[in-house]
Design a protein around this motif. Structure first.
Motif, PDB file in Angstrom:
ATOM      1  N   LYS A 158       0.822  -1.211   0.000  1.00  0.00           N
ATOM      2  CA  LYS A 158       0.000   0.000   0.000  1.00  0.00           C
ATOM      3  C   LYS A 158       0.857   1.262   0.000  1.00  0.00           C
ATOM      4  O   LYS A 158       0.424   2.301  -0.468  1.00  0.00           O
ATOM      5  N   SER A 159       2.077   1.158   0.495  1.00  0.00           N
ATOM      6  CA  SER A 159       2.955   2.329   0.555  1.00  0.00           C
ATOM      7  C   SER A 159       3.740   2.541  -0.739  1.00  0.00           C
ATOM      8  O   SER A 159       4.441   3.535  -0.874  1.00  0.00           O
ATOM      9  N   TYR A 160       3.610   1.599  -1.683  1.00  0.00           N
ATOM     10  CA  TYR A 160       4.360   1.697  -2.934  1.00  0.00           C
ATOM     11  C   TYR A 160       3.876   2.891  -3.750  1.00  0.00           C
ATOM     12  O   TYR A 160       2.674   3.086  -3.930  1.00  0.00           O
ATOM     13  N   ILE A 161       4.814   3.664  -4.237  1.00  0.00           N
ATOM     14  CA  ILE A 161       4.504   4.766  -5.152  1.00  0.00           C
ATOM     15  C   ILE A 161       5.185   4.439  -6.467  1.00  0.00           C
ATOM     16  O   ILE A 161       6.407   4.218  -6.503  1.00  0.00           O
ATOM     17  N   VAL A 162       4.405   4.383  -7.524  1.00  0.00           N
ATOM     18  CA  VAL A 162       4.973   4.052  -8.825  1.00  0.00           C
ATOM     19  C   VAL A 162       5.906   5.186  -9.243  1.00  0.00           C
ATOM     20  O   VAL A 162       5.477   6.341  -9.329  1.00  0.00           O
ATOM     21  N   PRO A 163       7.192   4.876  -9.486  1.00  0.00           N
ATOM     22  CA  PRO A 163       8.111   5.927  -9.922  1.00  0.00           C
ATOM     23  C   PRO A 163       7.648   6.518 -11.256  1.00  0.00           C
ATOM     24  O   PRO A 163       7.159   5.785 -12.115  1.00  0.00           O
ATOM     25  N   PRO A 164       7.781   7.827 -11.430  1.00  0.00           N
ATOM     26  CA  PRO A 164       7.319   8.466 -12.667  1.00  0.00           C
ATOM     27  C   PRO A 164       7.873   7.809 -13.935  1.00  0.00           C
ATOM     28  O   PRO A 164       7.159   7.693 -14.924  1.00  0.00           O
ATOM     29  N   GLU A 165       9.107   7.350 -13.875  1.00  0.00           N
ATOM     30  CA  GLU A 165       9.691   6.725 -15.074  1.00  0.00           C
ATOM     31  C   GLU A 165       8.981   5.430 -15.444  1.00  0.00           C
ATOM     32  O   GLU A 165       8.947   5.033 -16.604  1.00  0.00           O
ATOM     33  N   LYS A 166       8.374   4.757 -14.455  1.00  0.00           N
ATOM     34  CA  LYS A 166       7.613   3.534 -14.746  1.00  0.00           C
ATOM     35  C   LYS A 166       6.301   3.860 -15.452  1.00  0.00           C
ATOM     36  O   LYS A 166       5.747   3.021 -16.152  1.00  0.00           O
ATOM     37  N   LEU A 167       5.791   5.056 -15.222  1.00  0.00           N
ATOM     38  CA  LEU A 167       4.537   5.450 -15.858  1.00  0.00           C
ATOM     39  C   LEU A 167       4.748   6.007 -17.255  1.00  0.00           C
ATOM     40  O   LEU A 167       3.796   6.327 -17.942  1.00  0.00           O
ATOM     41  N   GLN A 168       6.012   6.120 -17.631  1.00  0.00           N
ATOM     42  CA  GLN A 168       6.274   6.511 -19.003  1.00  0.00           C
ATOM     43  C   GLN A 168       5.994   5.313 -19.873  1.00  0.00           C
ATOM     44  O   GLN A 168       6.133   4.176 -19.474  1.00  0.00           O
ATOM     45  N   GLY A 169       5.592   5.577 -21.016  1.00  0.00           N
ATOM     46  CA  GLY A 169       5.243   4.534 -21.959  1.00  0.00           C
ATOM     47  C   GLY A 169       4.759   5.250 -23.181  1.00  0.00           C
ATOM     48  O   GLY A 169       4.975   6.451 -23.343  1.00  0.00           O
ATOM     49  N   LYS A 170       4.086   4.556 -23.979  1.00  0.00           N
ATOM     50  CA  LYS A 170       3.654   5.161 -25.221  1.00  0.00           C
ATOM     51  C   LYS A 170       2.164   5.471 -25.149  1.00  0.00           C
ATOM     52  O   LYS A 170       1.358   4.591 -24.929  1.00  0.00           O
ATOM     53  N   ILE A 171       1.848   6.726 -25.308  1.00  0.00           N
ATOM     54  CA  ILE A 171       0.466   7.144 -25.498  1.00  0.00           C
ATOM     55  C   ILE A 171       0.436   7.787 -26.872  1.00  0.00           C
ATOM     56  O   ILE A 171       1.013   8.852 -27.082  1.00  0.00           O
ATOM     57  N   ASP A 172      -0.136   7.087 -27.829  1.00  0.00           N
ATOM     58  CA  ASP A 172      -0.188   7.618 -29.185  1.00  0.00           C
ATOM     59  C   ASP A 172      -1.202   8.734 -29.288  1.00  0.00           C
ATOM     60  O   ASP A 172      -2.239   8.711 -28.628  1.00  0.00           O
ATOM     61  N   VAL A 173      -0.887   9.691 -30.111  1.00  0.00           N
ATOM     62  CA  VAL A 173      -1.759  10.835 -30.339  1.00  0.00           C
ATOM     63  C   VAL A 173      -2.008  10.937 -31.834  1.00  0.00           C
ATOM     64  O   VAL A 173      -1.089  10.800 -32.642  1.00  0.00           O
ATOM     65  N   ASN A 174      -3.236  11.185 -32.215  1.00  0.00           N
ATOM     66  CA  ASN A 174      -3.589  11.411 -33.610  1.00  0.00           C
ATOM     67  C   ASN A 174      -3.158  12.834 -33.947  1.00  0.00           C
ATOM     68  O   ASN A 174      -3.840  13.807 -33.599  1.00  0.00           O
ATOM     69  N   LEU A 175      -1.997  12.967 -34.595  1.00  0.00           N
ATOM     70  CA  LEU A 175      -1.422  14.290 -34.849  1.00  0.00           C
ATOM     71  C   LEU A 175      -2.288  15.141 -35.767  1.00  0.00           C
ATOM     72  O   LEU A 175      -2.372  16.353 -35.597  1.00  0.00           O
ATOM     73  N   GLU A 176      -2.929  14.529 -36.744  1.00  0.00           N
ATOM     74  CA  GLU A 176      -3.802  15.290 -37.650  1.00  0.00           C
ATOM     75  C   GLU A 176      -4.967  15.899 -36.885  1.00  0.00           C
ATOM     76  O   GLU A 176      -5.304  17.066 -37.073  1.00  0.00           O
ATOM     77  N   LEU A 177      -5.576  15.112 -36.025  1.00  0.00           N
ATOM     78  CA  LEU A 177      -6.675  15.622 -35.216  1.00  0.00           C
ATOM     79  C   LEU A 177      -6.185  16.711 -34.269  1.00  0.00           C
ATOM     80  O   LEU A 177      -6.826  17.738 -34.098  1.00  0.00           O
ATOM     81  N   LEU A 178      -5.026  16.507 -33.663  1.00  0.00           N
ATOM     82  CA  LEU A 178      -4.457  17.504 -32.767  1.00  0.00           C
ATOM     83  C   LEU A 178      -4.212  18.824 -33.508  1.00  0.00           C
ATOM     84  O   LEU A 178      -4.540  19.905 -32.999  1.00  0.00           O
ATOM     85  N   LYS A 179      -3.683  18.757 -34.709  1.00  0.00           N
ATOM     86  CA  LYS A 179      -3.441  19.963 -35.507  1.00  0.00           C
ATOM     87  C   LYS A 179      -4.758  20.695 -35.778  1.00  0.00           C
ATOM     88  O   LYS A 179      -4.830  21.913 -35.677  1.00  0.00           O
ATOM     89  N   MET A 180      -5.791  19.929 -36.116  1.00  0.00           N
ATOM     90  CA  MET A 180      -7.098  20.537 -36.386  1.00  0.00           C
ATOM     91  C   MET A 180      -7.641  21.225 -35.138  1.00  0.00           C
ATOM     92  O   MET A 180      -8.154  22.337 -35.202  1.00  0.00           O
ATOM     93  N   LEU A 181      -7.500  20.587 -33.998  1.00  0.00           N
ATOM     94  CA  LEU A 181      -8.000  21.160 -32.758  1.00  0.00           C
ATOM     95  C   LEU A 181      -7.225  22.414 -32.368  1.00  0.00           C
ATOM     96  O   LEU A 181      -7.797  23.365 -31.837  1.00  0.00           O
ATOM     97  N   LEU A 182      -5.939  22.408 -32.602  1.00  0.00           N
ATOM     98  CA  LEU A 182      -5.113  23.567 -32.257  1.00  0.00           C
ATOM     99  C   LEU A 182      -5.404  24.770 -33.146  1.00  0.00           C
ATOM    100  O   LEU A 182      -5.189  25.914 -32.739  1.00  0.00           O
ATOM    101  N   LYS A 183      -5.912  24.553 -34.345  1.00  0.00           N
ATOM    102  CA  LYS A 183      -6.242  25.638 -35.254  1.00  0.00           C
ATOM    103  C   LYS A 183      -7.513  26.363 -34.838  1.00  0.00           C
ATOM    104  O   LYS A 183      -7.759  27.473 -35.271  1.00  0.00           O
ATOM    105  N   ARG A 184      -8.323  25.755 -34.016  1.00  0.00           N
ATOM    106  CA  ARG A 184      -9.608  26.361 -33.614  1.00  0.00           C
ATOM    107  C   ARG A 184      -9.412  27.534 -32.716  1.00  0.00           C
ATOM    108  O   ARG A 184      -8.720  27.789 -31.909  1.00  0.00           O
TER     109      ARG A 184
END
Length: 184
Positions: A158-184
């Motif tokens: 219960k006292s374990y804290i996941v180190p931030p580096e363990k929570l790194q991984g791959k979260i893919d992002v749809n870059l085309e959609l992101l670009k469209m959203l940023l243009k708004r």
């Protein structure tokens, strides 16, 4: 949570939606919907105590899988994913002081994982149901066609804290959609 909100969560409509998938919940005195619907995280993330990501090896936008773990739906890959965030294999589902425990499920006939839940007591689990609610239920009230059978218990201090580096991984992002959203 006030009574009105909890009553709304446990409405007959919401309960019937889950009972339709898991018929044994109908007679389960421990079945209770505990939180609103969300698609921010799934059962795997919930069992890992992560509520900010969808944990899945099928990397899609917004999905995450631990670095160094095979992108597979095999039961062994799920065990490794839990090990990546501090869990170790436990001999059983008995509650141990100072530890959080989870149970991992797999399909009855195929070698693929299907679900994970937190153990609250030795007879009650707390599950997140896909993009729907999370809730408590008796052990074995969700086994069957959809979630299969329990195959592994794991524990983490219960006292374990996941180190931030363990929570790194791959979260893919749809870059085309992101670009469209940023243009708004």
């Amino acid at each position: 949570m006030d009574d009105n909100t909890q009553t709304e969560l446990n409405s007959p409509t919401n309960r019937e939606a889950l009972i339709g998938c898991f018929p044994r919940l109908k007679d389960d005195e421990n079945f209770e919907i505990l939180s609103p619907k969300t698609d921010e995280f799934n059962c795997i993330a919930w069992a890992m105590q992560l509520d900010d990501r969808w944990v899945d090896p099928d990397i899609k936008p917004g999905h995450w899988w631990p670095n160094g773990v095979a992108k597979s739906i095999s039961p062994d890959a799920l065990v490794q994913a839990f090990e990546a965030v501090g869990f170790t294999i436990a001999k059983d589902g008995c509650i141990e002081e100072g530890f959080d425990k989870v149970v991992l499920y797999k399909d009855k006939t195929e070698e693929r994982w299907t679900h994970a839940s937190r153990l609250i007591t030795e007879s009650i689990e707390h599950s997140k149901f896909g993009k729907l609610w999370d809730g408590s239920h008796s052990i074995n009230s969700i086994t069957g066609v959809i979630y299969g059978i329990p195959y592994c218990y794991m524990k983490r201090s219960k006292s374990y804290i996941v180190p931030p580096e363990k929570l790194q991984g791959k979260i893919d992002v749809n870059l085309e959609l992101l670009k469209m959203l940023l243009k708004r």
